[in-house]
Design a protein around this motif. Structure first.
Motif, PDB file in Angstrom:
ATOM      1  N   LEU A 166       4.022   9.878   0.603  1.00 61.72           N
ATOM      2  CA  LEU A 166       4.525   9.945  -0.772  1.00 61.72           C
ATOM      3  C   LEU A 166       3.927  11.096  -1.565  1.00 61.72           C
ATOM      4  N   GLY A 167       3.103  11.915  -0.922  1.00 60.63           N
ATOM      5  CA  GLY A 167       2.404  12.980  -1.622  1.00 60.63           C
ATOM      6  C   GLY A 167       3.190  14.266  -1.750  1.00 60.63           C
ATOM      7  N   ALA A 168       2.479  15.380  -1.650  1.00 66.62           N
ATOM      8  CA  ALA A 168       3.071  16.697  -1.898  1.00 66.62           C
ATOM      9  C   ALA A 168       4.108  17.055  -0.843  1.00 66.62           C
ATOM     10  N   VAL A 169       5.062  17.867  -1.264  1.00 67.44           N
ATOM     11  CA  VAL A 169       6.057  18.445  -0.353  1.00 67.44           C
ATOM     12  C   VAL A 169       5.625  19.886  -0.090  1.00 67.44           C
ATOM     13  N   GLY A 170       5.546  20.278   1.159  1.00 70.72           N
ATOM     14  CA  GLY A 170       5.106  21.631   1.492  1.00 70.72           C
ATOM     15  C   GLY A 170       4.912  21.767   2.975  1.00 70.72           C
ATOM     16  N   GLY A 171       3.771  22.325   3.401  1.00 71.23           N
ATOM     17  CA  GLY A 171       3.541  22.501   4.822  1.00 71.23           C
ATOM     18  C   GLY A 171       2.201  23.148   5.098  1.00 71.23           C
ATOM     19  N   GLY A 172       1.917  23.344   6.395  1.00 79.10           N
ATOM     20  CA  GLY A 172       0.709  24.050   6.809  1.00 79.10           C
ATOM     21  C   GLY A 172      -0.556  23.231   6.772  1.00 79.10           C
ATOM     22  N   ALA A 173      -0.460  21.915   6.884  1.00 80.48           N
ATOM     23  CA  ALA A 173      -1.672  21.098   6.871  1.00 80.48           C
ATOM     24  C   ALA A 173      -2.625  21.546   7.980  1.00 80.48           C
ATOM     25  N   HIS A 174      -3.892  21.716   7.626  1.00 81.07           N
ATOM     26  CA  HIS A 174      -4.954  22.105   8.572  1.00 81.07           C
ATOM     27  C   HIS A 174      -4.733  23.516   9.129  1.00 81.07           C
ATOM     28  N   VAL A 178       0.854  -1.187   0.000  1.00 82.22           N
ATOM     29  CA  VAL A 178       0.000   0.000   0.000  1.00 82.22           C
ATOM     30  C   VAL A 178       0.890   1.237   0.000  1.00 82.22           C
ATOM     31  N   LEU A 179       0.642   2.137  -0.933  1.00 79.18           N
ATOM     32  CA  LEU A 179       1.360   3.403  -1.026  1.00 79.18           C
ATOM     33  C   LEU A 179       0.372   4.518  -0.716  1.00 79.18           C
ATOM     34  N   VAL A 180       0.647   5.273   0.342  1.00 81.17           N
ATOM     35  CA  VAL A 180      -0.289   6.289   0.835  1.00 81.17           C
ATOM     36  C   VAL A 180       0.187   7.658   0.369  1.00 81.17           C
ATOM     37  N   LEU A 181      -0.718   8.399  -0.282  1.00 73.48           N
ATOM     38  CA  LEU A 181      -0.355   9.680  -0.877  1.00 73.48           C
ATOM     39  C   LEU A 181      -0.597  10.859   0.054  1.00 73.48           C
ATOM     40  N   GLU A 182      -0.548  10.611   1.364  1.00 70.67           N
ATOM     41  CA  GLU A 182      -0.579  11.734   2.304  1.00 70.67           C
ATOM     42  C   GLU A 182       0.653  12.606   2.089  1.00 70.67           C
ATOM     43  N   ALA A 183       0.557  13.848   2.546  1.00 72.22           N
ATOM     44  CA  ALA A 183       1.649  14.802   2.356  1.00 72.22           C
ATOM     45  C   ALA A 183       2.925  14.332   3.035  1.00 72.22           C
ATOM     46  N   ALA A 184       4.048  14.761   2.470  1.00 73.58           N
ATOM     47  CA  ALA A 184       5.356  14.424   3.022  1.00 73.58           C
ATOM     48  C   ALA A 184       5.604  15.197   4.320  1.00 73.58           C
ATOM     49  N   ALA A 185       6.538  14.704   5.105  1.00 75.06           N
ATOM     50  CA  ALA A 185       7.030  15.432   6.277  1.00 75.06           C
ATOM     51  C   ALA A 185       8.000  16.510   5.797  1.00 75.06           C
ATOM     52  N   GLY A 214       9.570  15.559  -9.629  1.00 73.57           N
ATOM     53  CA  GLY A 214      10.397  14.495  -9.079  1.00 73.57           C
ATOM     54  C   GLY A 214       9.594  13.503  -8.254  1.00 73.57           C
ATOM     55  N   ARG A 215       8.664  14.013  -7.454  1.00 68.72           N
ATOM     56  CA  ARG A 215       7.845  13.115  -6.626  1.00 68.72           C
ATOM     57  C   ARG A 215       6.921  12.261  -7.497  1.00 68.72           C
ATOM     58  N   THR A 216       6.422  12.855  -8.578  1.00 66.62           N
ATOM     59  CA  THR A 216       5.564  12.096  -9.490  1.00 66.62           C
ATOM     60  C   THR A 216       6.360  10.984 -10.163  1.00 66.62           C
ATOM     61  N   ALA A 217       7.580  11.307 -10.601  1.00 72.10           N
ATOM     62  CA  ALA A 217       8.438  10.292 -11.220  1.00 72.10           C
ATOM     63  C   ALA A 217       8.819   9.209 -10.218  1.00 72.10           C
ATOM     64  N   LEU A 218       9.090   9.603  -8.979  1.00 73.48           N
ATOM     65  CA  LEU A 218       9.441   8.634  -7.934  1.00 73.48           C
ATOM     66  C   LEU A 218       8.307   7.639  -7.723  1.00 73.48           C
ATOM     67  N   LEU A 219       7.092   8.146  -7.609  1.00 76.99           N
ATOM     68  CA  LEU A 219       5.953   7.259  -7.401  1.00 76.99           C
ATOM     69  C   LEU A 219       5.779   6.316  -8.586  1.00 76.99           C
ATOM     70  N   ALA A 220       5.910   6.859  -9.796  1.00 74.69           N
ATOM     71  CA  ALA A 220       5.761   6.028 -10.991  1.00 74.69           C
ATOM     72  C   ALA A 220       6.791   4.899 -10.998  1.00 74.69           C
ATOM     73  N   ALA A 221       8.044   5.232 -10.728  1.00 73.25           N
ATOM     74  CA  ALA A 221       9.104   4.222 -10.741  1.00 73.25           C
ATOM     75  C   ALA A 221       8.924   3.208  -9.617  1.00 73.25           C
ATOM     76  N   LEU A 222       8.435   3.663  -8.471  1.00 73.66           N
ATOM     77  CA  LEU A 222       8.201   2.762  -7.344  1.00 73.66           C
ATOM     78  C   LEU A 222       7.091   1.769  -7.672  1.00 73.66           C
TER      79      LEU A 222
END
Length: 400
Positions: free
Chosen positions: A361-369, A186-193, A382-390
């Protein structure tokens, strides 16, 4: 004739280039999805959002979604190819933001100005749910589209997009469990740390409500004839808080009692948030809460709730994290890092079933909620390519 290694290297370069070439389209799709606001509490808005997600997926994948409504909440599922599901991409499209929270123009692009902040000076997209987690959802759709574009068969990929994650996944939990049970990963697309780190462990969660029953009486004429639920709650708050331990938090959150100024409170309630790194700790606290006893003579207690999400323990994600780290190296991306976080996600549910699960594995950024929620634009390709290759490595059965 090129070696297998050189072919793989060329494919990785092509994935990165292809992701970079469609960066503007990815950003445009994220913006469009964020503009369709979808607070969990508004099932009508969530239904409208599901239509937008469905249209996006059909455009990029060429396959219509299954609409799965449970208790009025709209969820979506794609099962690609003819074979049984093997890899599950787990997403949600609901957010915590009431409609209108961000004004009439909820999405904007601008540079970060937070002093010493992660990504200061970088261009970012701001909006309700852009980071948690519509950015990751759109990246997932484009990652699969990239694989299809280069001729990779997507047989065995399942995508589940739920509509109530922010409120505890009450209606979607059975869907999550049944889909994950069919899969090997299972690959979860929640935001990155911060810094793009993946989330390799999460605390488990318990959610409770403690009701106290006392007896009303006139506060001036005969308070001694009452049983004060507010006083009993005060005793219970201290008992509840004492169940905390190293790495485990037991937090009294919302407390109410009483009806009028001059009446001894007959009823009261307390909500309790529990977080722990291990299932054993969650069970210890659960047992402690169930053994609470009233202090005031005549008062009674009633406990509701229980363990909501098991921990996502590091052992559940170790092999997938190593695969992702190696994949990032092959793509020439920055070194991946990982963290343990206190917040829970639907990845806790799948890890609790024993299915290997990798989160963040999702977006890189901040300020959730929070005001200022944003996704950085530079890492998107880069993150999109990483997920595709994974995903490709999992489908092909490559060793990490």
């Amino acid at each position: 004739m090129r070696s297998a290694a050189s072919k793989t290297a060329a494919a990785n370069v092509n994935l990165r280039l292809a992701a970079q070439e469609r960066l503007d389209q990815i950003i445009c799709d994220i913006r469009a999805l964020v503009e369709v606001q979808s607070p969990s509490s508004d099932v009508g808005a969530v239904a409208t959002s599901a239509e937008a997600v469905s249209a996006l997926g059909e455009r990029l994948l060429g396959v219509a979604a299954e609409r799965l409504d449970v208790d009025g909440v709209a969820h979506l599922r794609w099962r690609l190819g003819e074979g049984p599901p093997r890899v599950l991409l787990l997403c949600h499209h609901d957010t915590v933001w009431p409609i209108g929270s961000w004004g009439s123009a909820p999405v904007c692009s601008q540079k970060l100005t937070t002093p010493n902040g992660d990504g200061e000076g970088e261009e970012a997209l701001f909006g309700p749910g852009v980071f948690d987690m519509k950015g990751g959802l759109v990246q997932a759709m484009h990652a699969l589209s990239l694989l299809a574009q280069q001729g990779t068969a997507l047989d065995g990929v399942s995508i589940l997009v739920t509509g109530d994650e922010e409120t505890g996944s009450v209606s979607s939990r059975t869907l999550i469990e049944s889909e994950a049970a069919l899969c090997n990963a299972v690959l979860v697309l929640e935001a990155a740390a911060p810094g793009g780190a993946l989330k390799t462990s999460r605390k488990g969660v318990g959610s409770y409500r403690l009701d106290v029953h006392g007896l009303a009486a006139h506060a001036g004429l005969e308070p001694e004839n009452g049983i004060n639920a507010a006083v009993e709650l005060a005793h219970q708050v201290l008992a509840v808080a004492s169940l905390s331990g190293p790495g485990t938090t037991v937090t009294p959150t919302v407390m109410t009692a009483g009806t009028t100024m001059n009446t001894v409170p007959a009823k009261g309630s307390l909500t309790i948030d529990v977080r722990a790194w291990t299932a054993a700790e969650l069970e210890r606290v659960d047992a402690g809460l169930r053994s609470l006893a009233a202090v005031l003579p005549g008062a009674t207690l009633e406990l509701h709730g229980g363990i909501n999400r098991p921990p996502l323990e590091e052992s559940s994600s170790a092999s997938l994290y190593e695969r992702a780290r190696t994949t990032a190296q092959k793509l020439g991306l920055p070194e991946l890092t990982c963290v343990a976080v206190g917040g829970a996600s639907d990845g806790n549910i799948t890890a609790g079933l024993g299915v290997p699960t990798l989160d963040g594995l999702g977006a890189v950024g901040g300020g959730a909620h929070a005001v200022g929620e944003h996704a950085l634009l530079a890492p998107i390709a880069g993150r999109t390519a990483l997920l595709a290759a994974l995903i490709e490595s999992l489908l092909c059965g490559e060793e990490p």
